[in-house]
Enzyme design. Structure first.
Site, mmCIF file in Angstrom:
data_model
loop_
_atom_site.group_PDB
_atom_site.id
_atom_site.type_symbol
_atom_site.label_atom_id
_atom_site.label_comp_id
_atom_site.label_asym_id
_atom_site.label_seq_id
_atom_site.Cartn_x
_atom_site.Cartn_y
_atom_site.Cartn_z
ATOM 1 N N ARG A 1 72.502 72.433 109.636
ATOM 2 C CA ARG A 1 74.102 72.321 109.889
ATOM 3 C C ARG A 1 74.786 71.265 108.444
ATOM 4 O O ARG A 1 73.422 70.481 109.218
ATOM 5 C CB ARG A 1 74.483 73.051 110.650
ATOM 6 C CG ARG A 1 74.962 74.319 111.042
ATOM 7 C CD ARG A 1 74.489 74.864 110.794
ATOM 8 N NE ARG A 1 74.996 75.866 111.198
ATOM 9 C CZ ARG A 1 74.118 77.452 111.242
ATOM 10 N NH1 ARG A 1 73.610 77.469 109.544
ATOM 11 N NH2 ARG A 1 74.306 78.383 111.787
ATOM 12 N N HIS B 1 73.059 77.644 101.426
ATOM 13 C CA HIS B 1 73.453 78.323 102.637
ATOM 14 C C HIS B 1 72.349 79.607 102.716
ATOM 15 O O HIS B 1 72.889 81.270 103.159
ATOM 16 C CB HIS B 1 74.297 78.326 102.954
ATOM 17 C CG HIS B 1 74.433 78.475 105.404
ATOM 18 N ND1 HIS B 1 75.309 77.706 105.435
ATOM 19 C CD2 HIS B 1 73.179 78.897 105.490
ATOM 20 C CE1 HIS B 1 74.818 77.868 106.927
ATOM 21 N NE2 HIS B 1 73.405 78.642 107.098
HETATM 22 P P1 NDP Z 1 67.375 76.983 119.352
HETATM 23 O O1 NDP Z 1 68.425 77.079 120.081
HETATM 24 O O2 NDP Z 1 66.395 78.536 119.517
HETATM 25 O O3 NDP Z 1 65.520 75.816 119.364
HETATM 26 C C1 NDP Z 1 67.149 74.827 118.893
HETATM 27 C C2 NDP Z 1 65.979 73.672 119.428
HETATM 28 O O4 NDP Z 1 66.108 72.263 119.134
HETATM 29 C C3 NDP Z 1 65.415 73.066 120.442
HETATM 30 O O5 NDP Z 1 63.628 72.966 120.347
HETATM 31 C C4 NDP Z 1 66.468 71.802 120.664
HETATM 32 O O6 NDP Z 1 65.300 71.482 121.653
HETATM 33 C C5 NDP Z 1 66.545 71.311 120.138
HETATM 34 N N1 NDP Z 1 67.215 70.284 120.653
HETATM 35 C C6 NDP Z 1 68.491 70.888 120.415
HETATM 36 N N2 NDP Z 1 69.342 69.357 120.698
HETATM 37 C C7 NDP Z 1 68.794 68.565 120.796
HETATM 38 C C8 NDP Z 1 68.378 66.904 120.533
HETATM 39 N N3 NDP Z 1 69.877 66.175 121.087
HETATM 40 N N4 NDP Z 1 67.353 66.478 120.435
HETATM 41 C C9 NDP Z 1 67.121 66.991 119.813
HETATM 42 N N5 NDP Z 1 66.035 68.053 119.923
HETATM 43 C C10 NDP Z 1 67.134 69.156 120.496
HETATM 44 O O7 NDP Z 1 67.793 76.916 117.676
HETATM 45 P P2 NDP Z 1 66.362 77.754 116.471
HETATM 46 O O8 NDP Z 1 65.302 77.418 116.343
HETATM 47 O O9 NDP Z 1 66.864 79.669 116.039
HETATM 48 O O10 NDP Z 1 67.384 77.306 115.601
HETATM 49 C C11 NDP Z 1 67.717 75.690 114.999
HETATM 50 C C12 NDP Z 1 69.028 76.095 114.138
HETATM 51 O O11 NDP Z 1 68.890 76.234 112.715
HETATM 52 C C13 NDP Z 1 70.752 76.748 114.154
HETATM 53 O O12 NDP Z 1 71.160 75.930 115.267
HETATM 54 C C14 NDP Z 1 71.371 76.832 112.634
HETATM 55 O O13 NDP Z 1 71.947 75.802 112.663
HETATM 56 C C15 NDP Z 1 69.866 76.200 112.458
HETATM 57 N N6 NDP Z 1 70.000 77.679 111.478
HETATM 58 C C16 NDP Z 1 70.175 77.506 109.394
HETATM 59 C C17 NDP Z 1 69.411 78.941 109.228
HETATM 60 C C18 NDP Z 1 70.348 78.388 107.446
HETATM 61 O O14 NDP Z 1 70.240 79.323 106.485
HETATM 62 N N7 NDP Z 1 69.969 77.891 106.204
HETATM 63 C C19 NDP Z 1 69.857 80.226 109.174
HETATM 64 C C20 NDP Z 1 69.358 80.009 110.917
HETATM 65 C C21 NDP Z 1 69.884 79.246 111.497
HETATM 66 P P3 NDP Z 1 64.753 71.791 123.072
HETATM 67 O O15 NDP Z 1 63.347 72.697 123.265
HETATM 68 O O16 NDP Z 1 64.143 70.528 124.620
HETATM 69 O O17 NDP Z 1 66.186 73.245 124.230
#
Ligand code: NDP
Length: 308
Positions: free
Chosen positions: A223, A271
């Site tokens: 984001r 985006h």
């Molecule tokens: P998930 O919820 O499946 O995975 C999120 C990951 O981020 C997890 O591994 C989590 O760790 C890690 N994480 C969260 N907070 C932290 C932190 N503070 N420090 C380190 N690691 C952290 O999300 P998705 O993979 O489905 O999606 C990720 C993001 O991609 C979405 O939230 C969105 O913002 C973005 N996105 C962008 C799109 C675009 O068009 N550009 C389209 C779709 C999504 P843990 O495994 O330990 O919980």
């Protein structure tokens, strides 16, 4: 059982056709024609209307039409309303495509060759083999893992970082803030696929960039709020960072005088990393509604306290 969609007209029509064809028992309505608001149990939307819990007093679940839920003000939603993110296989496919395109373009020095072409220069840049190229992914969730899985086929040296410890074949994994510098030190190409939360806002900042090796490249698919834009400009202009590929920005679209538009070492896309497609997302949404109807846990329900 009433499901209300608050989406644009074109996608609304696609959702309507899919529900009529495959789940005619579900009463599907489209914002702003809610009918009797007391009947609405489910809402599917990118952004709920203000005071949604007052407007729809019997709401039980909100289905985000996106993978991220950072656009929701979770504090305003009553605890009994489940918030479910979209786990559309079409989103995974599209993000994998974008990430591979960007990594391969940076790995094969396409920004440099395009610049050379504009200057009519025929010059070979130093070669780096895939195993020498270290690619790191921040966020090892649904998308990060899928991206790493596909990148493995090219033979890159892969790293990953998440909040909790992970084991992924052929990926060196790091966890938590303590291991962040160690992870960053080893990323020639850094991909951000984190959710935007209080902990991750502004994480692509000057100290993160300083921890990357000289000449590193950034791909932001998370984001816009992850990136401190002035820090990126400084890191690029000082020569410490080589290039950035940005699919997301704080202000979309950016203002006409935004410095990123004209920056020679930034590629911008509007985006388009991934967009939920009703055709691929329908089955996931319907399966969750059926689970909820049977009293089973839904897939993709977010943990309110974590914000993702
Ligand atoms: P998930 O919820 O499946 O995975 C999120 C990951 O981020 C997890 O591994 C989590 O760790 C890690 N994480 C969260 N907070 C932290 C932190 N503070 N420090 C380190 N690691 C952290 O999300 P998705 O993979 O489905 O999606 C990720 C993001 O991609 C979405 O939230 C969105 O913002 C973005 N996105 C962008 C799109 C675009 O068009 N550009 C389209 C779709 C999504 P843990 O495994 O330990 O919980």
């Amino acid at each position: 059982m009433t499901l209300l969609f608050k989406v644009d007209t074109e996608r609304g029509l696609a959702w309507k056709n899919l529900f009529q064809r495959h789940a005619p028992d579900i009463d599907v309505r489209f914002w702003p024609d809610l009918g009797d608001p007391d009947e609405v149990r489910y809402l599917a939307t990118w952004q709920p209307p203000p005071d949604v819990h007052l407007l729809l007093p019997n709401l039980q679940a909100i289905f985000a039409t996106s993978a991220g839920v950072d656009q929701f003000d979770l504090r305003c939603l009553p605890p009994q309303v489940e918030v479910v993110r979209m786990l559309d296989p079409g989103i995974v496919q599209a993000i994998v495509e974008y990430a591979c395109f960007a990594v391969l373009a940076l790995h094969r020095k396409m920004p440099e060759y395009l610049a050379q072409q504009h200057q009519q220069q025929w010059q070979i840049q130093p070669w780096v083999s895939a195993p020498q190229q270290r690619v790191g992914v921040m966020g090892l969730g649904n998308l990060g893992i899928a991206v790493l899985d596909r990148l493995q086929t090219f033979g890159f040296s892969l790293k990953g970082w998440a909040r909790s410890a992970k084991r992924i074949d052929a990926v060196e994994c790091f966890a938590g803030t303590e291991q962040l510098p160690q992870f960053l030190n080893q990323c020639d190409i850094l991909i951000c696929l984190l959710p935007l939360t209080e902990d991750t806002r502004g994480i692509l900042n000057a100290s993160t960039f300083a921890a990357l090796p000289p000449g590193a490249k950034l791909i932001n698919l998370g984001r816009g709020g992850h990136l401190i834009e002035t820090d990126l400009l400084q890191a690029l202009d000082s020569g410490h960072l080589q290039h950035a590929v940005l699919d997301v920005l704080n202000d979309e679209p950016p203002a006409a005088d935004h410095p990123f538009w004209q920056h020679p070492r930034i590629w911008l896309t509007p985006h388009i990393g991934a967009m939920t497609q009703p055709e691929t997302a329908f089955e996931v949404l319907l399966a969750n509604i059926r689970r909820h109807q049977r009293g089973e846990p839904m897939v993709g329900t977010i943990k309110r306290s974590d914000g993702y």
